[in-house]
Design an enzyme around this catalytic site. Structure first.
Site, PDB file in Angstrom:
ATOM      1  N   SER A  27       0.824  -1.214   0.000  1.00 49.52           N
ATOM      2  CA  SER A  27       0.000   0.000   0.000  1.00 49.52           C
ATOM      3  C   SER A  27       0.855   1.260   0.000  1.00 49.52           C
ATOM      4  CB  SER A  27      -0.939   0.009   1.208  1.00 49.52           C
ATOM      5  OG  SER A  27      -0.203  -0.098   2.411  1.00 49.52           O
ATOM      6  N   ASN A 113      -2.414  -1.832  13.368  1.00 51.99           N
ATOM      7  CA  ASN A 113      -3.866  -1.648  13.354  1.00 51.99           C
ATOM      8  C   ASN A 113      -4.297  -0.348  14.038  1.00 51.99           C
ATOM      9  OD1 ASN A 113      -3.764  -4.095  12.134  1.00 51.99           O
ATOM     10  ND2 ASN A 113      -4.735  -5.254  13.788  1.00 51.99           N
ATOM     11  N   THR A 158     -39.283  26.504 -11.838  1.00 52.82           N
ATOM     12  CA  THR A 158     -39.615  25.175 -11.324  1.00 52.82           C
ATOM     13  C   THR A 158     -39.884  24.336 -12.560  1.00 52.82           C
ATOM     14  OG1 THR A 158     -42.002  25.556 -11.217  1.00 52.82           O
ATOM     15  CG2 THR A 158     -40.725  26.189  -9.272  1.00 52.82           C
ATOM     16  N   HIS A 159     -39.533  23.066 -12.493  1.00 60.52           N
ATOM     17  CA  HIS A 159     -39.648  22.177 -13.662  1.00 60.52           C
ATOM     18  C   HIS A 159     -38.887  22.744 -14.870  1.00 60.52           C
ATOM     19  CE1 HIS A 159     -43.044  20.281 -11.470  1.00 60.52           C
ATOM     20  NE2 HIS A 159     -43.329  21.524 -11.149  1.00 60.52           N
ATOM     21  N   SER A 280     -13.854  24.274 -28.926  1.00 61.57           N
ATOM     22  CA  SER A 280     -14.097  22.996 -29.578  1.00 61.57           C
ATOM     23  C   SER A 280     -13.035  22.798 -30.646  1.00 61.57           C
ATOM     24  CB  SER A 280     -15.485  23.001 -30.214  1.00 61.57           C
ATOM     25  OG  SER A 280     -15.544  22.052 -31.261  1.00 61.57           O
ATOM     26  N   LYS A 286     -17.546  27.692 -30.756  1.00 58.15           N
ATOM     27  CA  LYS A 286     -17.894  27.170 -29.442  1.00 58.15           C
ATOM     28  C   LYS A 286     -17.042  27.733 -28.311  1.00 58.15           C
ATOM     29  CE  LYS A 286     -20.392  24.159 -28.452  1.00 58.15           C
ATOM     30  NZ  LYS A 286     -20.336  22.723 -28.764  1.00 58.15           N
ATOM     31  N   GLU A 293     -18.955  21.597 -16.252  1.00 58.91           N
ATOM     32  CA  GLU A 293     -19.353  20.238 -16.633  1.00 58.91           C
ATOM     33  C   GLU A 293     -18.532  19.189 -15.878  1.00 58.91           C
ATOM     34  OE1 GLU A 293     -19.779  19.749 -21.040  1.00 58.91           O
ATOM     35  OE2 GLU A 293     -19.481  21.906 -20.984  1.00 58.91           O
ATOM     36  N   TYR A 320      -9.869  -5.908  12.859  1.00 59.33           N
ATOM     37  CA  TYR A 320      -9.130  -5.457  11.680  1.00 59.33           C
ATOM     38  C   TYR A 320      -9.096  -6.549  10.625  1.00 59.33           C
ATOM     39  CZ  TYR A 320      -5.681  -3.773   8.434  1.00 59.33           C
ATOM     40  OH  TYR A 320      -5.076  -3.378   7.275  1.00 59.33           O
TER      41      TYR A 320
HETATM   42  N1  ARG Z   1      -1.552  -1.038   5.165  1.00 60.52           N
HETATM   43  C1  ARG Z   1      -2.435  -1.474   6.176  1.00 60.52           C
HETATM   44  C2  ARG Z   1      -3.798  -0.771   6.011  1.00 60.52           C
HETATM   45  O1  ARG Z   1      -3.835   0.157   5.291  1.00 60.52           O
HETATM   46  C3  ARG Z   1      -1.872  -1.143   7.507  1.00 60.52           C
HETATM   47  C4  ARG Z   1      -2.338  -2.025   8.600  1.00 60.52           C
HETATM   48  C5  ARG Z   1      -1.849  -3.390   8.394  1.00 60.52           C
HETATM   49  N2  ARG Z   1      -2.190  -4.222   9.492  1.00 60.52           N
HETATM   50  C6  ARG Z   1      -2.058  -5.525   9.412  1.00 60.52           C
HETATM   51  N3  ARG Z   1      -2.382  -6.226  10.464  1.00 60.52           N
HETATM   52  N4  ARG Z   1      -1.618  -6.125   8.348  1.00 60.52           N
HETATM   53  O2  ARG Z   1      -4.788  -1.141   6.559  1.00 60.52           O
END
Ligand code: ARG
Length: 461
Positions: A27, A113, A158-159, A280, A286, A293, A320
């Site tokens: 991550s 965690n 409205t509408h 455009s 345009k 948008e 977790y």
């Molecule tokens: N990268 C993990 C997350 O975003 C961090 C926590 C990981 N904890 C674990 N017990 N593997 O949740």
């Protein structure tokens, strides 16, 4: 993990899948954004460990110094992130321990965690404040456009059919109100976000005598979480932020839609400065309101992020689960999308002007005052339902003759109701009609001026 057995007959078999797994589970490629929060959390944790005697003063000082240095290197883009170390937490801790031996003690009584729960709370806390600031900027831009054109009348719809005349400023202030409720929803979410989960450990706290209140105070939290299992596993504070964000995006999208309509040749109420429009590639004439948008379009992903997070959480057993790692990109995306959209829209509005002759022409349609005509009869003692019917017949007659309502001769009026007198002409004076709308919340110029002043006072604080 490559096993010994595999290793004897060839690294190439183990290397393949191991890398794929690493790529799948890492991550750090996105949670490196949490680094400043991770470091702040670790410094507070280290100070607490020193306070309860787990770290010596010298060890704590070395850890804090090491973390500060790493933080500076990260900020300068000089830090080497390693995907094999999975996430932001492991990257920083392992580099710290490489530099400072006492770093090996930092993770005492802490799990990733509660660490990640802390980091995201700190992140959300900051984003709430930032988005609130952006909301204020957008409100200010709306207010500026409103007060610079405080006597411009447009039809209210409205509408998407012309309904009644309003001040353009009244229409714009409606959005100022919406964004204000969004702001207060975030204030509310902040309270539940600003609670410190650190000390919850992996799931069941710690056997060491942690001083959680100390950590909370160091990090500016209002208090500490009261259930370790809840603290490491729920992300409802992120859901709240994403839900508040979805409402903001919905309001942005409605505003964008109005601006797109107003910028069209059919309405022609506003002109957006060239720098905030695009051309455009094919049609030379345009000038497209692409910012508005895209602002409308980006609502889709902000809704998507909310639904994704709710779905992510709904089936998770306590506590977790690695699924939770999927919360971050959704969170980051909503925060970034809101911030960029609010910012660019605020700028665009400061570079938008009204086209008063078009507004005036649209607002002078006498049919917009049909309700006022019914009110005229009500004031002369006719029940509203009956008055509504009489005016309806007048409108039909005007349509049949292809004439505007106020061009019908008085006899036509009187044929439908003898209560009509020559004073009925005044009803078609649009400014007079507006001035009569003095009910609280209605767009009489006096009311609108009061609202403009109220917002100016409130937003220039
Ligand atoms: N990268 C993990 C997350 O975003 C961090 C926590 C990981 N904890 C674990 N017990 N593997 O949740």
């Amino acid at each position: 993990m490559p096993t010994k057995k595999h290793a004897t007959w060839g690294g190439r078999f183990t290397a393949g899948p191991a890398e794929a797994v690493q790529r799948f589970t890492e991550s750090v490629s996105f949670d490196h954004r949490l680094a400043p929060y991770d470091i702040r959390g670790s410094i507070a944790h280290a100070k607490m460990l020193a306070k309860i005697g787990v770290l010596t003063r010298a060890e704590c000082a070395a850890i804090v110094k090491g973390l500060d240095q790493i933080g500076m290197e990260i900020a300068a883009g000089k830090f080497k992130w390693r995907a094999d170390l999975e996430d932001v937490h492991m990257n920083i801790e392992s580099e710290l321990t490489r530099r400072v031996p006492a770093g090996a003690k930092l993770h005492t009584a802490r799990s990733r965690n509660d660490q990640v729960a802390l980091d995201v709370r700190l992140f959300v806390r900051d984003q709430i404040r930032l988005v609130q600031g952006d909301l204020r900027d957008l409100q200010w831009s709306l207010l500026m456009l409103a007060s610079a054109n405080d006597d411009v009348i447009i039809p209210g719809y409205t509408h998407l059919q012309r309904a009644q005349p309003v001040l353009l400023a009244h229409h714009l202030l409606a959005y100022v109100e919406m964004f204000d409720r969004d702001h207060s929803r975030l204030t509310d979410a902040f309270k539940r976000t600003n609670v410190c989960p650190l000390g919850s450990g992996a799931i069941a706290g710690s056997t060491l005598p942690l001083d959680r209140e100390f950590v909370a105070k160091e990090l500016g939290f209002d208090g500490v979480t009261q259930n370790s299992m809840d603290a490491v596993s729920d992300r409802d504070f992120i859901v709240e932020f994403l839900a508040d964000g979805a409402l903001i995006a919905m309001h942005i999208s409605r505003l964008a839609e109005d601006l797109i309509l107003w910028a069209s040749a059919e309405f022609g109420f506003i002109r957006i400065a060239d720098a905030y429009t695009t051309g455009s590639s094919l049609m030379p004439q345009k000038k497209n309101p692409d910012i508005a948008e895209l602002a409308r379009g980006k609502t889709a992903r902000v809704y998507g992020n909310l639904v994704a997070l709710l779905t992510l959480l709904k089936g998770l057993p306590m506590t977790y689960n690695r699924d939770l790692q999927e919360d971050k990109e959704r969170l980051f995306d909503t925060a970034d999308t809101l911030r960029s959209t609010l910012g660019v829209l605020a700028d665009m509005l400061l570079n938008t002007r009204t086209v008063n002759e078009h507004c005036e022409a649209a607002a002078s349609d006498p049919a917009l005052l049909a309700t006022d005509l019914a009110d005229y009869l009500v004031k002369k003692g006719i029940p509203f339902r009956q008055a509504h019917h009489i005016v309806g017949a007048l409108v039909a007659e005007a349509e049949k003759l292809g004439k505007p309502l106020n061009a019908l001769p008085l006899e036509t009026f009187r044929a439908l109701s003898p209560k009509f007198g020559s004073d009925v002409r005044q009803v078609f004076d649009v400014r007079r009609a507006l001035a009569a709308r003095t009910v609280t919340g209605a767009p009489s110029p006096a009311n609108v001026l009061r609202q403009l002043k109220r917002w100016e006072k409130m937003l220039s604080k």
